[in-house]
Structure formats: structure tokens, C-alpha cells
Design a protein around this motif. Sequence first.
Motif, PDB file in Angstrom:
ATOM      1  N   PRO A  47     120.255  47.740  36.007  1.00 31.73           N
ATOM      2  CA  PRO A  47     119.374  47.606  34.742  1.00 31.73           C
ATOM      3  C   PRO A  47     118.608  46.226  34.722  1.00 31.73           C
ATOM      4  O   PRO A  47     119.184  45.232  34.882  1.00 31.73           O
ATOM      5  CB  PRO A  47     120.254  48.064  33.681  1.00 31.73           C
ATOM      6  CG  PRO A  47     121.254  48.511  34.263  1.00 31.73           C
ATOM      7  CD  PRO A  47     121.676  48.192  35.627  1.00 31.73           C
ATOM      8  N   MET A  48     117.507  46.314  34.117  1.00 30.20           N
ATOM      9  CA  MET A  48     116.640  45.264  34.109  1.00 30.20           C
ATOM     10  C   MET A  48     117.037  44.068  33.507  1.00 30.20           C
ATOM     11  O   MET A  48     117.142  42.983  33.622  1.00 30.20           O
ATOM     12  CB  MET A  48     115.082  45.577  33.669  1.00 30.20           C
ATOM     13  CG  MET A  48     114.219  44.356  33.831  1.00 30.20           C
ATOM     14  SD  MET A  48     113.866  43.902  35.589  1.00 30.20           S
ATOM     15  CE  MET A  48     112.884  45.184  36.088  1.00 30.20           C
ATOM     16  N   THR A  49     117.553  44.328  32.124  1.00 34.20           N
ATOM     17  CA  THR A  49     118.453  43.261  31.487  1.00 34.20           C
ATOM     18  C   THR A  49     119.422  42.655  32.046  1.00 34.20           C
ATOM     19  O   THR A  49     119.468  41.363  31.879  1.00 34.20           O
ATOM     20  CB  THR A  49     118.835  43.716  29.926  1.00 34.20           C
ATOM     21  OG1 THR A  49     119.706  44.960  30.067  1.00 34.20           O
ATOM     22  CG2 THR A  49     117.500  44.161  29.193  1.00 34.20           C
ATOM     23  N   PHE A  50     120.286  43.387  32.821  1.00 31.41           N
ATOM     24  CA  PHE A  50     121.358  42.484  33.515  1.00 31.41           C
ATOM     25  C   PHE A  50     120.831  41.778  34.817  1.00 31.41           C
ATOM     26  O   PHE A  50     121.525  40.880  35.313  1.00 31.41           O
ATOM     27  CB  PHE A  50     122.483  43.360  33.839  1.00 31.41           C
ATOM     28  CG  PHE A  50     122.921  44.124  32.886  1.00 31.41           C
ATOM     29  CD1 PHE A  50     124.026  43.462  32.114  1.00 31.41           C
ATOM     30  CD2 PHE A  50     122.704  45.546  32.340  1.00 31.41           C
ATOM     31  CE1 PHE A  50     124.535  44.088  30.937  1.00 31.41           C
ATOM     32  CE2 PHE A  50     123.267  45.924  31.267  1.00 31.41           C
ATOM     33  CZ  PHE A  50     124.292  45.358  30.631  1.00 31.41           C
ATOM     34  N   ALA A  51     119.728  42.226  35.310  1.00 33.40           N
ATOM     35  CA  ALA A  51     119.332  41.542  36.458  1.00 33.40           C
ATOM     36  C   ALA A  51     118.431  40.385  35.936  1.00 33.40           C
ATOM     37  O   ALA A  51     118.849  39.351  36.731  1.00 33.40           O
ATOM     38  CB  ALA A  51     118.270  42.488  37.193  1.00 33.40           C
TER      39      ALA A  51
END
Length: 299
Positions: A47-51
Motif C-alpha cells: 500500500p502506498m502509505t506504507f511504501a
Amino acid sequence: RFMFDWPVTSLIIAFCVGGVVGFLSGLFGVGGGFLLVPFLNAALGIPMTFAVGSTACYTIGPATAALLAKKPSIGYIQLPLILAGGLFVGVWAGEHSLDSLQVMETITLFGRSLPSVDLMVLSSYAVLMTGISAASLWDALSSGTSQGVRRRGLFAQVRLRPVTDIPDLRPSQHSIPLLAWTGVAVGFLSGFLGMSGGLVLVPAAVYLLGLRVHAATTITIVVVWIVSVQSTILHALHGNVQLPLVGALLLSGTIGASVGAQVGSKLPASRLKLGFGLLVLVSAGIVFVKLWILWQSAA
């Protein structure tokens, strides 16, 4: 919260990518987030937030290794310290914007419902990469016809007081308010995109501040280290940092950054400009492909 399941193949991929990105970080003085964030999201399905949060944390390792390899003098540290206040404000604003998009979940565009975080982050990367690669490639390819020309830089012509004098740099005088606002812009990109601002700061230092390429890359590495620490703290407070992912990337990335910094110090400025422009252009292509896939999947 999302926890990544680490099979052996993913661990090997992360290790290899971390080494390559670390080398490029040291070579060009950028944090490498503009490569890692799209890759982690597109190839590994993170997921983008974790990336974004994990990449910000990872960047501390390569930035530290590159910083130790460069051994910058006091002048190359003084300018980043002036930027530090603006960097923190920008990082906070960027991270807050990312969280707001996550709450929104989706954006409706031309009748298609698209994930808000993925759409805005990838679109921002696409615009930035296209513009920066075009400017870098144009400058590299035209440098052969202007060998004796010294670019002053747009900000070097503005004397907005107070002005600081840094003898180690050429030009040595810089406007403190302009530097502070530059820090806000770079910090926002770090908090929102997880890229530590190096992608923008290298051309900004050359074209706006009028610094030479080698001076710009050294200063950028110092700034990348500062903003990575700030961004990591804020993202960690919101649970966006995944330590297993960070550890896998750091293992090879730190070594790669040290080697890249040593290689970069021996290359001529023209080759660094051309290589940087090509690297960003290829990265932009990957982002556009991901946006196309995102658009098609929403049909």
C-alpha cells in the motif's frame, strides 16, 4: 495495519533493489525514494502509505553512508541547517496531506472511482519526473556548446534580506527567506511522496542557487539525511513504517550508497547530468505505466 509477508523471493528482490537504489542515491545525491516508492507499490503490492513511510525510513541508511563518504566541509552543512526549519514544516504538511487522502479513500474521475492516495502520489511523481528529466537532459546535451558559461542561478540574483555568506560555496551569498521557503517545498515533497526531496533539490541547487553540480550533490545528501530523519519520525507516529521492509532494503542500500558516492566524485559534471536525466526519464515511464494500469483496472 498492513504487515508484509516476506517470502524468500520478495526478500531477494528487496535486497537487490536496495543495493541499486543505494548506489544511485550516492552517485547523484538523491534519496532514491522516487525509485523505491513506485516500485514497492507496483511490483510488490505494498500500500502506498506504507511504501512512502518505509522508504523515508530506509533513506536514512544510504544518506548516512553517502554523507560519511563525501566528508562535507562546514560550508556544505551550514546551508542545509538553514533549510532545516522549513524542511520540518514541509514534512509535517506533506504527511498530513497523505493521511487526509487516505481517509478520503477514493476519487471519482471521469466516472471512474480511483484510489485517492495512489492516484495523487503517482500523478505527482509523473509531473515532477517529466519536468526534471527534460530539464536535466536539455542541460546535459547543450553543455558542450557552452563550456565557458557559468550559470548564476535565479535566486543568486535576488537579494531578499537577511542574506547569509558561506565562503565554501560559489556563489557564496544566499537569501535566508528564499532558502527557508525552498526547505518548505522540499519537505512537503518528502512527507507526501517519501522521496526526501533529492529529486527536486539537485536541479534546484544548480538552476536556482547557481551551485556547481558536485557542490549541489554534496549539499543535497546532507539535506536528504536531515529530511529523512524528520519524515521517518512523523510517519512512524502514524504507523506507516514497516521495519521488516526497511531492514531488507537497508542491508544492501547502505553499501551501495557508499560506493556510489565515491564513484560520483570522480565523474565529470556532464556525465552526472546526463545520467541523472536518463534515470529520471526511465522512472517517469514506469510511473506512467502504473497510472495506466490503475486507470484500466477502474473501468
